[in-house]
Structure formats: C-alpha cells, structure tokens
Design a protein around this motif. Structure first.
Motif, PDB file in Angstrom:
ATOM      1  N   GLU A  28       0.555   7.084   2.265  1.00  0.00           N
ATOM      2  CA  GLU A  28       1.900   6.509   2.170  1.00  0.00           C
ATOM      3  C   GLU A  28       1.916   5.294   1.250  1.00  0.00           C
ATOM      4  OE1 GLU A  28       4.951   7.568   3.349  1.00  0.00           O
ATOM      5  OE2 GLU A  28       3.805   9.373   3.758  1.00  0.00           O
ATOM      6  N   LEU A  29       0.894   4.454   1.342  1.00  0.00           N
ATOM      7  CA  LEU A  29       0.798   3.295   0.460  1.00  0.00           C
ATOM      8  C   LEU A  29       0.619   3.730  -0.991  1.00  0.00           C
ATOM      9  CD1 LEU A  29      -1.410   1.071   2.768  1.00  0.00           C
ATOM     10  CD2 LEU A  29       0.948   0.573   2.081  1.00  0.00           C
ATOM     11  N   LEU A  30      -0.180   4.756  -1.223  1.00  0.00           N
ATOM     12  CA  LEU A  30      -0.367   5.276  -2.578  1.00  0.00           C
ATOM     13  C   LEU A  30       0.933   5.858  -3.137  1.00  0.00           C
ATOM     14  CD1 LEU A  30      -3.830   7.024  -2.162  1.00  0.00           C
ATOM     15  CD2 LEU A  30      -3.323   5.157  -3.754  1.00  0.00           C
ATOM     16  N   MET A  31       1.782   6.385  -2.266  1.00  0.00           N
ATOM     17  CA  MET A  31       3.043   7.000  -2.688  1.00  0.00           C
ATOM     18  C   MET A  31       4.159   5.972  -2.864  1.00  0.00           C
ATOM     19  SD  MET A  31       2.120  10.100  -3.047  1.00  0.00           S
ATOM     20  CE  MET A  31       3.657  10.926  -3.291  1.00  0.00           C
ATOM     21  N   GLY A  32       3.866   4.689  -2.595  1.00  0.00           N
ATOM     22  CA  GLY A  32       4.844   3.647  -2.885  1.00  0.00           C
ATOM     23  C   GLY A  32       5.438   2.920  -1.693  1.00  0.00           C
ATOM     24  N   SER A  33       5.179   3.375  -0.488  1.00  0.00           N
ATOM     25  CA  SER A  33       5.654   2.636   0.685  1.00  0.00           C
ATOM     26  C   SER A  33       4.876   1.332   0.790  1.00  0.00           C
ATOM     27  CB  SER A  33       5.435   3.454   1.966  1.00  0.00           C
ATOM     28  OG  SER A  33       6.201   4.635   1.945  1.00  0.00           O
ATOM     29  N   SER A  34       5.556   0.278   1.214  1.00  0.00           N
ATOM     30  CA  SER A  34       4.845  -0.994   1.383  1.00  0.00           C
ATOM     31  C   SER A  34       5.286  -1.736   2.638  1.00  0.00           C
ATOM     32  CB  SER A  34       5.019  -1.894   0.164  1.00  0.00           C
ATOM     33  OG  SER A  34       6.373  -2.217  -0.026  1.00  0.00           O
ATOM     34  N   ARG A  35       6.481  -1.505   3.100  1.00  0.00           N
ATOM     35  CA  ARG A  35       6.989  -2.196   4.287  1.00  0.00           C
ATOM     36  C   ARG A  35       6.671  -1.388   5.545  1.00  0.00           C
ATOM     37  NH1 ARG A  35      10.773  -6.266   2.842  1.00  0.00           N
ATOM     38  NH2 ARG A  35      10.408  -6.886   4.995  1.00  0.00           N
ATOM     39  N   PHE A  36       6.548  -2.093   6.662  1.00  0.00           N
ATOM     40  CA  PHE A  36       6.234  -1.457   7.934  1.00  0.00           C
ATOM     41  C   PHE A  36       7.227  -0.334   8.227  1.00  0.00           C
ATOM     42  CE2 PHE A  36       6.102  -0.925  12.497  1.00  0.00           C
ATOM     43  CZ  PHE A  36       4.749  -1.043  12.796  1.00  0.00           C
ATOM     44  N   LYS A  73      12.670 -11.096   5.626  1.00  0.00           N
ATOM     45  CA  LYS A  73      11.834 -11.116   6.820  1.00  0.00           C
ATOM     46  C   LYS A  73      10.667 -10.159   6.636  1.00  0.00           C
ATOM     47  CE  LYS A  73      15.357 -11.001  10.209  1.00  0.00           C
ATOM     48  NZ  LYS A  73      15.690 -10.586  11.557  1.00  0.00           N
ATOM     49  N   GLY A  74       9.580 -10.466   7.273  1.00  0.00           N
ATOM     50  CA  GLY A  74       8.454  -9.552   7.298  1.00  0.00           C
ATOM     51  C   GLY A  74       7.536  -9.644   6.095  1.00  0.00           C
ATOM     52  N   SER A  75       6.637  -8.687   6.063  1.00  0.00           N
ATOM     53  CA  SER A  75       5.603  -8.640   5.034  1.00  0.00           C
ATOM     54  C   SER A  75       5.558  -7.261   4.410  1.00  0.00           C
ATOM     55  CB  SER A  75       4.241  -8.946   5.662  1.00  0.00           C
ATOM     56  OG  SER A  75       4.246 -10.216   6.256  1.00  0.00           O
ATOM     57  N   ALA A  76       4.833  -7.171   3.324  1.00  0.00           N
ATOM     58  CA  ALA A  76       4.572  -5.895   2.666  1.00  0.00           C
ATOM     59  C   ALA A  76       3.064  -5.700   2.618  1.00  0.00           C
ATOM     60  CB  ALA A  76       5.166  -5.893   1.266  1.00  0.00           C
ATOM     61  N   TYR A  77       2.663  -4.460   2.568  1.00  0.00           N
ATOM     62  CA  TYR A  77       1.253  -4.101   2.551  1.00  0.00           C
ATOM     63  C   TYR A  77       0.927  -3.439   1.220  1.00  0.00           C
ATOM     64  CZ  TYR A  77       1.712  -4.934   7.516  1.00  0.00           C
ATOM     65  OH  TYR A  77       1.963  -5.513   8.721  1.00  0.00           O
ATOM     66  N   TYR A  78      -0.208  -3.809   0.661  1.00  0.00           N
ATOM     67  CA  TYR A  78      -0.634  -3.284  -0.625  1.00  0.00           C
ATOM     68  C   TYR A  78      -2.108  -2.922  -0.557  1.00  0.00           C
ATOM     69  CZ  TYR A  78       3.687  -5.499  -2.071  1.00  0.00           C
ATOM     70  OH  TYR A  78       4.999  -5.867  -2.164  1.00  0.00           O
ATOM     71  N   LEU A  79      -2.486  -1.925  -1.318  1.00  0.00           N
ATOM     72  CA  LEU A  79      -3.883  -1.524  -1.389  1.00  0.00           C
ATOM     73  C   LEU A  79      -4.673  -2.498  -2.253  1.00  0.00           C
ATOM     74  CD1 LEU A  79      -3.239   2.262  -1.856  1.00  0.00           C
ATOM     75  CD2 LEU A  79      -4.391   1.241   0.108  1.00  0.00           C
ATOM     76  N   THR A  80      -5.865  -2.824  -1.817  1.00  0.00           N
ATOM     77  CA  THR A  80      -6.793  -3.608  -2.628  1.00  0.00           C
ATOM     78  C   THR A  80      -7.453  -2.658  -3.629  1.00  0.00           C
ATOM     79  OG1 THR A  80      -8.632  -3.173  -1.135  1.00  0.00           O
ATOM     80  CG2 THR A  80      -7.308  -5.159  -0.679  1.00  0.00           C
TER      81      THR A  80
END
Length: 91
Positions: A28-36, A73-80
């Motif tokens: 999902e992160l690779l496909m562009g999702s970043s928010r919870f 509000k909140g955070s986003a997640y990204y791949l290292t």
C-alpha cells in the motif's frame, strides 16, 4: 536473538516481513498511500489496532518513517531506503 535462534539477516527479515499484513502494508505504501486512513481503506479487513502495531514495528525496524503533516492532524508514513528496496519482492 531471533525466534529462529539465529542472528542471520534472512531469519530476522523473515520474522519481520512474515507477520500477517506486513507485506500488504508495504505494498500500500509503494502504491502511494501514506496516511493511516488510506492504509486502512486499502486493507479493509485489518483492525486499526493491528495496523497501528504493524506500523510501529516497521518504524522500529527502519522500514518506514513517520512524519507529521504540516497544517493537518496526524502523520504520514513513508518507506525508507530499506523499505523501498523491498519493491521487487512485493510487486
């Protein structure tokens, strides 16, 4: 020491990525999702508590990083870099 009783990087990687939902979260992160909420929408059957737990595990193992979103509000997640290196495996 790992659950396999080895310090082997392959055993350690299997422990982390072999957990239920983990590779799908990375996908999902690779496909562009970043928010919870985006991740939860893409993985409709995962519980919020399990998603949160998996994200914490991935962050602790330097597969993802969490960044506060300016003005929201909140955070986003990204791949290292390590997380991005998993793309061929996941895809």
């Amino acid at each position: 020491m790992s659950i396999y009783g080895q310090f082997c990087p392959i055993a350690r990687t299997t422990e982390l990525l072999g957990e239920r939902w983990t590779l799908l979260i990375i996908r999902e992160l690779l496909m562009g999702s970043s928010r919870f909420s985006e991740l939860q929408r893409g993985l409709s059957k995962i519980s919020p508590s399990l998603l949160s737990k998996r994200l914490q595990e991935l962050e602790a193992n330097n597969i993802i990083y969490k960044k506060k979103v300016d003005g929201q509000k909140g955070s986003a997640y990204y791949l290292t870099q390590s997380g991005l290196a998993l793309e061929p495996l996941v895809m």
